[in-house]
Write a protein that holds these residues in place. Structure first.
Motif, short mmCIF file in Angstrom:
data_model
loop_
_atom_site.label_atom_id
_atom_site.label_comp_id
_atom_site.label_asym_id
_atom_site.label_seq_id
_atom_site.Cartn_x
_atom_site.Cartn_y
_atom_site.Cartn_z
N VAL A 1 -39.93 55.25 16.37
CA VAL A 1 -41.88 54.34 16.46
C VAL A 1 -42.93 53.88 15.67
O VAL A 1 -43.83 53.01 15.76
N GLN A 2 -41.64 53.64 14.72
CA GLN A 2 -42.71 52.64 13.95
C GLN A 2 -41.33 51.80 12.99
O GLN A 2 -40.63 51.92 12.07
N MET A 3 -41.11 50.62 13.11
CA MET A 3 -40.39 49.43 12.79
C MET A 3 -41.49 48.91 12.59
O MET A 3 -42.33 48.19 13.34
N PRO A 4 -40.75 47.53 12.30
CA PRO A 4 -41.45 45.63 11.86
C PRO A 4 -41.87 45.49 13.81
O PRO A 4 -41.03 45.14 13.87
N GLY A 5 -42.24 44.02 13.71
CA GLY A 5 -42.38 44.06 14.87
C GLY A 5 -43.87 44.46 15.70
O GLY A 5 -44.51 44.68 15.57
N PRO A 6 -43.66 44.57 16.82
CA PRO A 6 -44.84 45.02 18.06
C PRO A 6 -44.53 46.61 17.97
O PRO A 6 -43.59 46.98 17.57
N ALA A 7 -45.95 46.94 18.00
CA ALA A 7 -46.16 47.60 17.90
C ALA A 7 -45.56 49.63 18.96
O ALA A 7 -45.27 47.99 19.42
N ALA A 8 -44.78 50.58 18.74
CA ALA A 8 -44.09 50.80 19.31
C ALA A 8 -44.43 50.70 21.15
O ALA A 8 -43.52 50.68 22.19
N ALA A 9 -46.10 51.21 21.23
CA ALA A 9 -47.02 51.02 22.57
C ALA A 9 -46.13 49.89 23.25
O ALA A 9 -46.43 49.65 24.22
N VAL A 10 -46.42 48.37 22.56
CA VAL A 10 -46.19 47.43 23.68
C VAL A 10 -44.98 47.13 23.43
O VAL A 10 -44.91 46.94 24.24
N VAL A 11 -43.74 47.88 22.76
CA VAL A 11 -42.41 47.89 23.01
C VAL A 11 -42.42 48.31 24.23
O VAL A 11 -41.13 48.28 24.92
N VAL A 12 -42.53 49.75 23.79
CA VAL A 12 -42.92 50.51 25.71
C VAL A 12 -43.31 49.70 26.93
O VAL A 12 -42.50 49.34 27.62
N GLU A 13 -44.05 49.24 26.93
CA GLU A 13 -45.31 48.92 27.82
C GLU A 13 -44.09 47.46 28.29
O GLU A 13 -43.79 47.29 29.55
N CYS A 14 -43.64 46.60 27.44
CA CYS A 14 -43.28 45.67 27.83
C CYS A 14 -42.25 45.97 28.58
O CYS A 14 -40.98 44.79 28.99
N ALA A 15 -41.12 47.01 28.10
CA ALA A 15 -39.22 47.10 27.96
C ALA A 15 -39.58 47.56 29.48
O ALA A 15 -38.94 47.23 30.37
N CYS A 16 -40.38 48.03 29.94
CA CYS A 16 -40.24 49.01 31.67
C CYS A 16 -41.06 47.74 31.81
O CYS A 16 -40.69 47.84 33.45
N ARG A 17 -41.74 46.41 31.61
CA ARG A 17 -41.13 45.25 32.75
C ARG A 17 -40.37 44.45 32.94
O ARG A 17 -40.59 43.85 33.60
N LEU A 18 -39.79 44.30 31.59
CA LEU A 18 -38.27 43.76 31.74
C LEU A 18 -37.76 44.28 32.05
O LEU A 18 -36.46 43.78 32.48
N SER A 19 -37.25 45.97 32.40
CA SER A 19 -36.70 45.90 32.95
C SER A 19 -36.60 46.99 33.84
O SER A 19 -36.85 48.71 32.51
N PRO A 20 -37.35 47.83 34.66
CA PRO A 20 -37.92 49.02 34.71
C PRO A 20 -37.21 50.29 35.52
O PRO A 20 -37.31 51.45 35.48
N THR A 21 -35.70 50.04 35.26
CA THR A 21 -34.74 51.09 35.92
C THR A 21 -34.29 51.66 34.38
O THR A 21 -33.86 52.54 33.84
#
Length: 206
Positions: free
Chosen positions: A51-71
């Motif tokens: 949940v805490q890493m350099p770069g985009p916030a975890a919430a952004v990564v979660v949303e983007c991951a859902c869009r990039l790979s819905p499965t």
């Protein structure tokens, strides 16, 4: 896929998951941008995300991951049980909120549950319980008679489809009942739910 900015912890998770036949780590990332790049490339079944890493916030990564790979189902790893953060991440599309002090077997069981669940939002709290978003603590309510009937069939080794056929229910309804049972018993898997129910005397194995 494992994403954590601490290389020692990241490699430890990779080695741990390599011992589980059902899992194969297809990539590791040290920051949010790298995690999203690898999600786009590999489209993993599960993204285990710190949940805490350099770069985009975890919430952004979660949303983007859902869009990039819905499965891809994202399981978030956090140091503490933060209810506000947990609910925000789950509402943004995370499939699980896991706390880093959970035991090895709890982590494996939680990831196995995430992989085999169909849209059920799961939460793992420090005591190792998994509950549905919005439910109370695991000991606030006992399983209903219908849930116990399903759990007895689980104890007999029946699949969700077989249980649905036996009880004339939709398979999705069986899954929903089992998710409720996990929450009420604080269980992390089908076998754990059966064991806990047996220990509490809720089901009889005789």
């Amino acid at each position: 896929m494992v994403a954590d900015d601490h290389s020692l912890f990241r490699e430890g998770l990779k080695e741990l998951l390599a011992t589980v036949p059902e899992f194969s780590v297809v990539g590791t990332a040290g920051d949010g941008d790298e995690a999203l790049s690898l999600v786009r490339q590999h489209r993993p079944d599960i993204l285990l995300l710190d949940v805490q890493m350099p770069g985009p916030a975890a919430a952004v990564v979660v949303e983007c991951a859902c869009r990039l790979s819905p499965t891809t189902r994202t399981a978030v790893l956090a140091m503490h049980d933060d209810t506000a953060l947990m609910e925000d991440l789950l509402l943004r599309g995370a499939a699980a909120y896991l706390v880093k002090n959970m035991a090895r077997d709890e982590l494996v069981a939680a990831l196995t549950t995430v992989m085999h669940s169909s849209g059920n939002v799961l939460v793992s709290v420090p005591q190792g319980a998994i509950r549905a978003l919005g439910r109370g603590s695991p000991d606030t309510e006992e399983p209903s008679p219908r849930e116990l009937a399903i759990l007895r069939l689980v104890a007999q080794g029946m699949t969700n489809r077989q249980i649905a056929s036996r009880l004339h229910l939709a398979e999705a309804t069986v899954k929903r009942h089992l998710t409720n049972v996990y929450g009420k018993l604080g269980a992390v898997s089908r076998a754990d739910a059966v064991r806990r129910a047996g220990t509490l005397g809720l089901i009889d194995f005789s």
